[in-house]
Design an enzyme around this catalytic site. Sequence first.
Site, PDB file in Angstrom:
ATOM      1  N   LYS A 171       0.827  -1.153  -0.144  1.00  0.00           N
ATOM      2  CA  LYS A 171       0.023  -0.061  -0.083  1.00  0.00           C
ATOM      3  C   LYS A 171       0.874   1.319  -0.177  1.00  0.00           C
ATOM      4  O   LYS A 171       2.063   1.227   0.170  1.00  0.00           O
ATOM      5  CB  LYS A 171      -1.023  -0.027   1.282  1.00  0.00           C
ATOM      6  CG  LYS A 171      -1.947  -1.053   1.036  1.00  0.00           C
ATOM      7  CD  LYS A 171      -2.934  -0.947   2.242  1.00  0.00           C
ATOM      8  CE  LYS A 171      -4.029  -2.057   2.206  1.00  0.00           C
ATOM      9  NZ  LYS A 171      -5.098  -1.980   3.433  1.00  0.00           N
TER      10      LYS A 171
ATOM     11  N   TYR B 103     -12.501  -2.458  -3.837  1.00  0.00           N
ATOM     12  CA  TYR B 103     -13.009  -2.696  -2.640  1.00  0.00           C
ATOM     13  C   TYR B 103     -14.598  -2.819  -2.353  1.00  0.00           C
ATOM     14  O   TYR B 103     -14.975  -2.667  -1.430  1.00  0.00           O
ATOM     15  CB  TYR B 103     -12.478  -1.631  -1.455  1.00  0.00           C
ATOM     16  CG  TYR B 103     -11.048  -1.844  -1.136  1.00  0.00           C
ATOM     17  CD1 TYR B 103     -10.792  -2.948  -0.432  1.00  0.00           C
ATOM     18  CD2 TYR B 103     -10.162  -0.760  -1.269  1.00  0.00           C
ATOM     19  CE1 TYR B 103      -9.490  -3.006   0.089  1.00  0.00           C
ATOM     20  CE2 TYR B 103      -8.903  -0.842  -0.509  1.00  0.00           C
ATOM     21  CZ  TYR B 103      -8.629  -2.182  -0.075  1.00  0.00           C
ATOM     22  OH  TYR B 103      -7.345  -2.213   0.476  1.00  0.00           O
TER      23      TYR B 103
ATOM     24  N   PHE C 227     -15.595   3.055   6.670  1.00  0.00           N
ATOM     25  CA  PHE C 227     -14.520   3.392   6.275  1.00  0.00           C
ATOM     26  C   PHE C 227     -14.270   3.325   4.691  1.00  0.00           C
ATOM     27  O   PHE C 227     -13.172   3.882   4.404  1.00  0.00           O
ATOM     28  CB  PHE C 227     -13.338   2.439   7.206  1.00  0.00           C
ATOM     29  CG  PHE C 227     -13.627   1.129   6.983  1.00  0.00           C
ATOM     30  CD1 PHE C 227     -13.291   0.467   5.702  1.00  0.00           C
ATOM     31  CD2 PHE C 227     -14.346   0.422   7.959  1.00  0.00           C
ATOM     32  CE1 PHE C 227     -13.319  -0.695   5.522  1.00  0.00           C
ATOM     33  CE2 PHE C 227     -14.451  -1.117   7.760  1.00  0.00           C
ATOM     34  CZ  PHE C 227     -13.832  -1.910   6.599  1.00  0.00           C
TER      35      PHE C 227
ATOM     36  N   ARG D  78      -2.279 -14.367   4.549  1.00  0.00           N
ATOM     37  CA  ARG D  78      -2.927 -13.795   5.622  1.00  0.00           C
ATOM     38  C   ARG D  78      -1.889 -13.849   6.897  1.00  0.00           C
ATOM     39  O   ARG D  78      -2.016 -13.033   8.001  1.00  0.00           O
ATOM     40  CB  ARG D  78      -4.393 -14.311   5.698  1.00  0.00           C
ATOM     41  CG  ARG D  78      -5.198 -13.939   4.501  1.00  0.00           C
ATOM     42  CD  ARG D  78      -6.497 -14.257   4.659  1.00  0.00           C
ATOM     43  NE  ARG D  78      -7.313 -13.486   5.497  1.00  0.00           N
ATOM     44  CZ  ARG D  78      -7.530 -12.114   5.283  1.00  0.00           C
ATOM     45  NH1 ARG D  78      -7.176 -11.677   4.214  1.00  0.00           N
ATOM     46  NH2 ARG D  78      -8.285 -11.442   6.374  1.00  0.00           N
TER      47      ARG D  78
ATOM     48  N   THR E 179      -5.424  -7.293  10.708  1.00  0.00           N
ATOM     49  CA  THR E 179      -5.874  -5.917   9.976  1.00  0.00           C
ATOM     50  C   THR E 179      -5.147  -4.859  10.685  1.00  0.00           C
ATOM     51  O   THR E 179      -4.714  -3.871  10.019  1.00  0.00           O
ATOM     52  CB  THR E 179      -7.230  -5.730   9.670  1.00  0.00           C
ATOM     53  OG1 THR E 179      -7.682  -7.061   9.023  1.00  0.00           O
ATOM     54  CG2 THR E 179      -7.504  -4.566   8.771  1.00  0.00           C
TER      55      THR E 179
ATOM     56  N   ARG F  40       2.498  -6.730   9.071  1.00  0.00           N
ATOM     57  CA  ARG F  40       1.699  -5.354   9.566  1.00  0.00           C
ATOM     58  C   ARG F  40       2.318  -4.946  11.178  1.00  0.00           C
ATOM     59  O   ARG F  40       2.418  -3.663  11.361  1.00  0.00           O
ATOM     60  CB  ARG F  40       0.305  -5.751   9.670  1.00  0.00           C
ATOM     61  CG  ARG F  40      -0.245  -5.787   8.225  1.00  0.00           C
ATOM     62  CD  ARG F  40      -1.678  -6.209   8.066  1.00  0.00           C
ATOM     63  NE  ARG F  40      -2.167  -5.891   7.062  1.00  0.00           N
ATOM     64  CZ  ARG F  40      -3.609  -6.611   6.647  1.00  0.00           C
ATOM     65  NH1 ARG F  40      -3.995  -7.510   7.310  1.00  0.00           N
ATOM     66  NH2 ARG F  40      -4.029  -6.285   5.548  1.00  0.00           N
TER      67      ARG F  40
ATOM     68  N   ASN G 259      -1.870   0.091   6.978  1.00  0.00           N
ATOM     69  CA  ASN G 259      -1.404  -1.143   7.551  1.00  0.00           C
ATOM     70  C   ASN G 259      -0.418  -1.840   6.350  1.00  0.00           C
ATOM     71  O   ASN G 259      -0.306  -3.061   6.365  1.00  0.00           O
ATOM     72  CB  ASN G 259      -2.499  -2.017   7.842  1.00  0.00           C
ATOM     73  CG  ASN G 259      -3.450  -2.342   6.795  1.00  0.00           C
ATOM     74  OD1 ASN G 259      -3.457  -1.850   5.641  1.00  0.00           O
ATOM     75  ND2 ASN G 259      -4.468  -3.232   7.226  1.00  0.00           N
TER      76      ASN G 259
ATOM     77  N   HIS H  51      -2.183  -5.513   1.702  1.00  0.00           N
ATOM     78  CA  HIS H  51      -3.534  -5.914   1.467  1.00  0.00           C
ATOM     79  C   HIS H  51      -3.405  -7.570   0.909  1.00  0.00           C
ATOM     80  O   HIS H  51      -2.324  -7.672   0.081  1.00  0.00           O
ATOM     81  CB  HIS H  51      -4.360  -5.343   0.329  1.00  0.00           C
ATOM     82  CG  HIS H  51      -5.620  -6.315  -0.048  1.00  0.00           C
ATOM     83  ND1 HIS H  51      -6.881  -6.092   0.777  1.00  0.00           N
ATOM     84  CD2 HIS H  51      -5.733  -6.900  -1.125  1.00  0.00           C
ATOM     85  CE1 HIS H  51      -7.597  -6.874  -0.086  1.00  0.00           C
ATOM     86  NE2 HIS H  51      -7.030  -7.453  -1.002  1.00  0.00           N
TER      87      HIS H  51
ATOM     88  N   GLU I 226      -9.502 -10.718  -7.876  1.00  0.00           N
ATOM     89  CA  GLU I 226      -8.483  -9.522  -7.495  1.00  0.00           C
ATOM     90  C   GLU I 226      -7.362  -9.500  -8.604  1.00  0.00           C
ATOM     91  O   GLU I 226      -6.813  -8.452  -8.902  1.00  0.00           O
ATOM     92  CB  GLU I 226      -7.950  -9.681  -5.953  1.00  0.00           C
ATOM     93  CG  GLU I 226      -9.218  -9.371  -5.000  1.00  0.00           C
ATOM     94  CD  GLU I 226      -8.846  -9.301  -3.682  1.00  0.00           C
ATOM     95  OE1 GLU I 226      -9.719  -8.626  -2.776  1.00  0.00           O
ATOM     96  OE2 GLU I 226      -7.453  -9.341  -3.395  1.00  0.00           O
TER      97      GLU I 226
HETATM   98  P1  CMP Z   1      -7.400  -4.434   3.841  1.00  0.00           P
HETATM   99  O1  CMP Z   1      -6.862  -6.037   3.887  1.00  0.00           O
HETATM  100  O2  CMP Z   1      -6.634  -3.891   2.405  1.00  0.00           O
HETATM  101  O3  CMP Z   1      -8.974  -4.617   3.469  1.00  0.00           O
HETATM  102  C1  CMP Z   1      -9.698  -3.604   3.922  1.00  0.00           C
HETATM  103  C2  CMP Z   1      -9.017  -2.298   4.575  1.00  0.00           C
HETATM  104  O4  CMP Z   1     -10.068  -1.619   5.169  1.00  0.00           O
HETATM  105  C3  CMP Z   1      -8.323  -2.923   5.644  1.00  0.00           C
HETATM  106  O5  CMP Z   1      -7.293  -3.685   5.055  1.00  0.00           O
HETATM  107  C4  CMP Z   1      -8.279  -1.807   6.333  1.00  0.00           C
HETATM  108  O6  CMP Z   1      -6.755  -1.076   5.985  1.00  0.00           O
HETATM  109  C5  CMP Z   1      -9.165  -0.921   6.228  1.00  0.00           C
HETATM  110  N1  CMP Z   1     -10.055  -0.444   7.201  1.00  0.00           N
HETATM  111  C6  CMP Z   1     -10.297   0.553   7.896  1.00  0.00           C
HETATM  112  N2  CMP Z   1     -10.791   0.642   9.004  1.00  0.00           N
HETATM  113  C7  CMP Z   1     -11.168  -0.868   8.847  1.00  0.00           C
HETATM  114  C8  CMP Z   1     -12.003  -1.396  10.171  1.00  0.00           C
HETATM  115  N3  CMP Z   1     -12.688  -0.877  11.039  1.00  0.00           N
HETATM  116  N4  CMP Z   1     -12.183  -2.902  10.037  1.00  0.00           N
HETATM  117  C9  CMP Z   1     -11.483  -3.484   8.860  1.00  0.00           C
HETATM  118  N5  CMP Z   1     -10.779  -2.966   8.086  1.00  0.00           N
HETATM  119  C10 CMP Z   1     -10.688  -1.526   7.930  1.00  0.00           C
END
Ligand code: CMP
Length: 136
Positions: free
Chosen positions: A12, A52, A60, A88, A94, A105, A115, A118, A129
Amino acid sequence: MSNIEQTLSIIKPDAVERNLANEIKEMFKNNGFSILKEKKIQIEKSEAENFYKVHETKPFYNDLCAYLSSGPIVVMVLEKDNAVFGNRELMGATNPNDAEEGTIRKKYGISIDKNSVHGSDSVENAKKEIDFFFKD
Ligand code: CMP
């Protein structure tokens, strides 16, 4: 029995901006992933919204899409045995605050938004994807 899978990984903007892409790629390689495809791009907000879409109803969503399109990212197709789950595990939770030692992360993440990486959450989403970024 082996179960070779492919998964999509994104480094990212927060990590690309801090020049961490090579270190993160080394972590993938050291953990047995092959990087089959790779490109550094910057996407439009509308493309991030498509990518997304599963999060469309989340509070968010708007910030997330603005963020992913805010700077260059590195998108990769990773392959190894059980790649989706393995990626993962290597990424960690996350929220970097909840991520375990040794995960990407935990090491590099700044916040739940920034973070650093992805990864696809299922084999089905991995296919979608990968197509999203690498369909010819
Ligand atoms: P990612 O794995 O890219 O998938 C969705 C992204 O939403 C996640 O990583 C986070 O960076 C972002 N995000 C922001 N707020 C939240 C939240 N409350 N719960 C989960 N993902 C979040």
